[in-house]
Enzyme design. Structure first.
Site, short mmCIF file in Angstrom:
data_model
loop_
_atom_site.label_atom_id
_atom_site.label_comp_id
_atom_site.label_asym_id
_atom_site.label_seq_id
_atom_site.Cartn_x
_atom_site.Cartn_y
_atom_site.Cartn_z
N ASP A 290 12.43 3.21 0.82
CA ASP A 290 13.08 4.51 0.67
C ASP A 290 14.58 4.41 0.95
O ASP A 290 15.41 4.98 0.24
CB ASP A 290 12.41 5.59 1.54
N ASP B 149 13.89 1.25 -12.19
CA ASP B 149 14.23 2.34 -13.11
C ASP B 149 15.43 3.13 -12.59
O ASP B 149 16.32 3.51 -13.37
CB ASP B 149 13.05 3.30 -13.29
N LYS C 56 7.43 -1.02 2.71
CA LYS C 56 7.30 0.09 3.66
C LYS C 56 6.47 -0.40 4.84
O LYS C 56 5.37 0.11 5.10
CB LYS C 56 6.64 1.29 2.97
N TYR D 43 -1.42 -0.82 -8.64
CA TYR D 43 -1.82 -0.59 -10.04
C TYR D 43 -3.11 -1.33 -10.40
O TYR D 43 -3.72 -1.07 -11.42
CB TYR D 43 -0.71 -1.02 -11.00
N ASP E 123 8.74 -0.78 -9.76
CA ASP E 123 8.75 0.14 -10.89
C ASP E 123 9.80 1.23 -10.67
O ASP E 123 10.65 1.50 -11.52
CB ASP E 123 7.34 0.75 -11.00
#
Ligand code: NAD
Length: 362
Positions: free
Chosen positions: A227, A255, A194, A143, A251
């Site tokens: 994942d 959520d 990852k 970000y 993020d």
């Protein structure tokens, strides 16, 4: 008597309504724990823009900086969407606050109160008693990484660019927060990245492993690919205690986990920096669709205050009591519309505040 300086920034939409109920809980804590909260209220977001032409003024920022904890409601609303300069939109006030105070550690608990276990999209037995703490890096990663932007390609067409970038220092400081939190809980950390396809993920894994070996070998550490972490969250969420992860994966993962617990109106958060004041705010936004109608659930804001008690004010006992009062309130069947179901008692924002006060006093 101990005194704490608190800045309250109610913000826009439902912010002022929910923060009114938080003030009542604060008054009870003052009385019950013989402390005094020296409160200054300020503007942030759209209301600050209307008053001062800025979503966060230097004056409000310096008041917030000088406090022990900052309690915020929410910012934003359709009256400003696309109608004010991008740099002056309500959300820019919140981003500036986070940046100026270097709030790099975002703590988001995903807790399922027993009384709400049936409101989850997962089976009761999978979520009843769920208590996960996400420790998400908030100040770095994709970000913020440079280069970024949208560029024209020489041969025609365009390219959008964002850069995932983490330094060892950034990884170590957020990992330290996760390990410290785990020591106060059940002593387990899953670090999600990852590393199989991203160099930044590989560095993440190496630095977490090194720090763990050097300083936190009493904490159980497992690495998990982000994942797979998503899959495990919906398959068997109770296997997790603390999940350490970066800005982007945090993020998404937090959520997803939030939705296991019922409603947005129940979810608190804390953002912590390097010893300065923490920022405590509900995860939800300003809910303009229900603002001013006594419909908003104040529980996320009250639980955010409980986090402030625990993490900024060293009042863990008071935090425990506030959290227990929320559980008790839900057991009485009081429900704002967002968590209402057949057989429970529908109440408004202020009546939910009444019910919480009754539970606190009993
Ligand atoms: P939102 O979280 O405000 O609302 C989403 C849905 O959840 C709405 O139906 C709303 O009524 C409901 N809801 C949210 N909080 C609730 C509560 N406490 N009790 C009951 N129901 C609740 O998200 P949105 O509609 O996407 O955004 C509205 C505005 O809030 C936008 O301007 C957005 O930019 C802003 N926003 C601010 C923050 C923040 O201040 N941290 C976070 C997210 C969104």
């Amino acid at each position: 008597m101990t005194s704490h300086k608190i800045t309250i920034l109610p913000g826009d939409g439902i912010g002022p309504e929910i923060m009114r109920e938080v003030r009542r809980v604060m008054n009870w804590v003052e009385y019950a724990f013989d402390v005094s909260f020296n409160v200054t209220e300020g503007l942030i977001g759209g209301c600050s823009y209307e008053e001062h032409g800025e979503p966060l003024t230097d004056n409000t920022l310096s008041i917030a900086r000088a406090s022990d904890a900052i309690l915020m409601g929410a910012v934003g609303g359709p009256q400003w969407d696309g109608k004010v300069e991008y740099a002056k939109r309500p959300e820019a006030g919140l981003l500036r606050l986070r940046k100026e105070l270097d709030l790099f550690a975002n703590l988001r608990p995903a807790m399922c109160f027993d009384a709400l276990a049936d409101a989850s999209s997962l089976k009761h037995e999978l979520v009843a008693g769920l208590d996960i703490l996400f420790v998400r890096e908030l100040a770095g990663g994709v970000y913020f990484g440079e280069p970024r932007g949208i560029e024209d390609l020489p041969g025609g067409g365009r390219v959008g660019i964002n850069t995932q970038r983490y330094t060892d220092v950034e990884i170590i400081r957020i990992s330290r927060v996760a390990f410290d939190m785990a020591r106060k809980r059940s002593g387990r950390v899953h670090s999600a990245e990852k590393s199989n396809v991203m160099e930044s993920g590989l560095l993440w894994r190496e630095e977490v492993t090194k720090l763990h070996a050097a300083e936190y070998s009493d904490v159980a550490l497992e690495h998990i690919l982000a994942d797979n972490c998503v899959m495990q969250l919906v398959k068997a969420p109770k296997q997790f205690d603390v999940i350490l992860t970066d800005n982007l994966f945090g993020d998404l993962l937090s959520d997803a986990a939030a939705m296991l617990t019922g409603s947005l109106g129940m979810l608190p958060s804390a953002s912590l920096g390097n010893g300065g004041p923490g920022l405590y705010e509900p995860v939800h936004g300003s809910a303009p669709d229900i603002a001013g109608q006594n419909l908003a659930n104040p529980i996320a804001a009250v639980l955010s205050f409980a986090m402030a008690l625990r993490y900024s004010l060293d009042m863990g006992d008071a935090a425990d009591q506030v959290e227990a009062a929320i559980a008790k309130t839900l057991e009485t069947g009081a429900r704002t519309p967002d968590i209402w179901s057949e057989g429970t008692r529908r109440v408004g924002t202020h009546e939910m505040g009444d019910a919480i006060m009754t539970a606190l006093k009993s």
